[in-house]
Design a protein around this motif. Sequence first.
Motif, PDB file in Angstrom:
ATOM      1  N   LYS A 187       0.826  -1.212   0.000  1.00  0.00           N
ATOM      2  CA  LYS A 187       0.000   0.000   0.000  1.00  0.00           C
ATOM      3  C   LYS A 187       0.860   1.262   0.000  1.00  0.00           C
ATOM      4  CE  LYS A 187      -3.773   2.182   2.587  1.00  0.00           C
ATOM      5  NZ  LYS A 187      -4.654   2.048   3.793  1.00  0.00           N
ATOM      6  N   ASN A 188       2.023   1.210   0.642  1.00  0.00           N
ATOM      7  CA  ASN A 188       2.904   2.375   0.744  1.00  0.00           C
ATOM      8  C   ASN A 188       3.927   2.458  -0.380  1.00  0.00           C
ATOM      9  OD1 ASN A 188       1.618   3.118   3.148  1.00  0.00           O
ATOM     10  ND2 ASN A 188       3.052   1.935   4.408  1.00  0.00           N
ATOM     11  N   GLY A 189       3.843   1.510  -1.333  1.00  0.00           N
ATOM     12  CA  GLY A 189       4.772   1.538  -2.456  1.00  0.00           C
ATOM     13  C   GLY A 189       6.169   1.065  -2.121  1.00  0.00           C
ATOM     14  N   GLY A 244      -1.983  -5.803  -3.726  1.00  0.00           N
ATOM     15  CA  GLY A 244      -1.980  -4.682  -4.655  1.00  0.00           C
ATOM     16  C   GLY A 244      -3.337  -4.486  -5.305  1.00  0.00           C
ATOM     17  N   SER A 247      -5.693  -3.011  -2.607  1.00  0.00           N
ATOM     18  CA  SER A 247      -5.415  -1.634  -2.184  1.00  0.00           C
ATOM     19  C   SER A 247      -5.381  -0.644  -3.327  1.00  0.00           C
ATOM     20  CB  SER A 247      -4.067  -1.591  -1.440  1.00  0.00           C
ATOM     21  OG  SER A 247      -3.005  -1.940  -2.320  1.00  0.00           O
ATOM     22  N   CYS A 249      -2.880  -0.393  -5.384  1.00  0.00           N
ATOM     23  CA  CYS A 249      -1.489   0.032  -5.517  1.00  0.00           C
ATOM     24  C   CYS A 249      -0.691  -1.051  -6.236  1.00  0.00           C
ATOM     25  CB  CYS A 249      -0.876   0.302  -4.150  1.00  0.00           C
ATOM     26  SG  CYS A 249      -1.740   1.562  -3.183  1.00  0.00           S
ATOM     27  N   GLU A 250       0.096  -0.661  -7.208  1.00  0.00           N
ATOM     28  CA  GLU A 250       0.911  -1.624  -7.949  1.00  0.00           C
ATOM     29  C   GLU A 250       2.044  -2.118  -7.051  1.00  0.00           C
ATOM     30  OE1 GLU A 250       1.778  -3.986 -11.198  1.00  0.00           O
ATOM     31  OE2 GLU A 250       0.096  -2.597 -10.938  1.00  0.00           O
TER      32      GLU A 250
END
Length: 290
Positions: A187-189, A244, A247, A249-250
């Motif tokens: 989620k935070n990359g 991912g 969320s 996110c990738e």
Amino acid sequence: MKSALVTGAAGLLGRATVNRLADAGVDVHALVRGKEQAFRDDVQFHVADLSRPLVAKSLPRHVDTIFHLAQAREFRDFPESALPVFAINVATTAFLLDYAGRVEVSSFVYASSGGVYRNARGIPLTEESPLQDPAGLGHYLATKLSSEALVGSYSAHFDSVALRFFFIYGAGQDRSMLVPRLYDRVKNGEPLALQGDIGMRINPVHVSDAAAATIAAAGLEGPATVNIAGPESISLRGMGELFGADSGCEPVFESTAGAPADLIASTVRMSELLLPPAITLRQSLSDIRE
């Protein structure tokens, strides 16, 4: 079972176990670190710091079953917190086993860890699989395995069960634990480090399945060791992709050389003696993202 004592009652597994027992009408005595951790009016909470010696007179005069589920919060802090971890994982176990004999319990259930096994590439670990050598265990797992031996030594006096849990997860879990920590990294990359293309594979168990199996273990006769894990295995890459997608996110992966060491538990004995695990990661994403 009419009465039970549960240590680690404020933890993820302890809380779920206490709730199930109390909902079933069992008279539950729950050990917590502070009175603010009490969470039910129909449970008798006892404040106890398990890093210090317990006092028998502060515990009930009789219980049918003891569920020793406490885990030292400082388990990663070695060697600075070696003695508190030993006190909670070994010294408290020895005290509770002696107490169990004195109050004539029928069964004692101990929460150990699947980390005591040697990792094996692609092979589910049975309860007879090789264990790590002492140097590979580390302090925390060494205390867990030591207490397994202590629990087994009392098997002539009451039924004793060691449960080896594999990556419990569920709603409200500390975000530093594996499953929520991986979700947060995606989620935070932040990158997920993988050995090889997919990384290690595991079969984590939802706390609902884990608590149900824990309570069922109190009905086993004689000494027993049982793996407690989830119904399906998944790689770290697979977890990253799942988290991912959930969320939005990738996921970012960083691959390193070497073959990953899997930690997949066989759940054959769990399914035969206790209950088959049912809840998958995909089914419980709402519990993980909190």
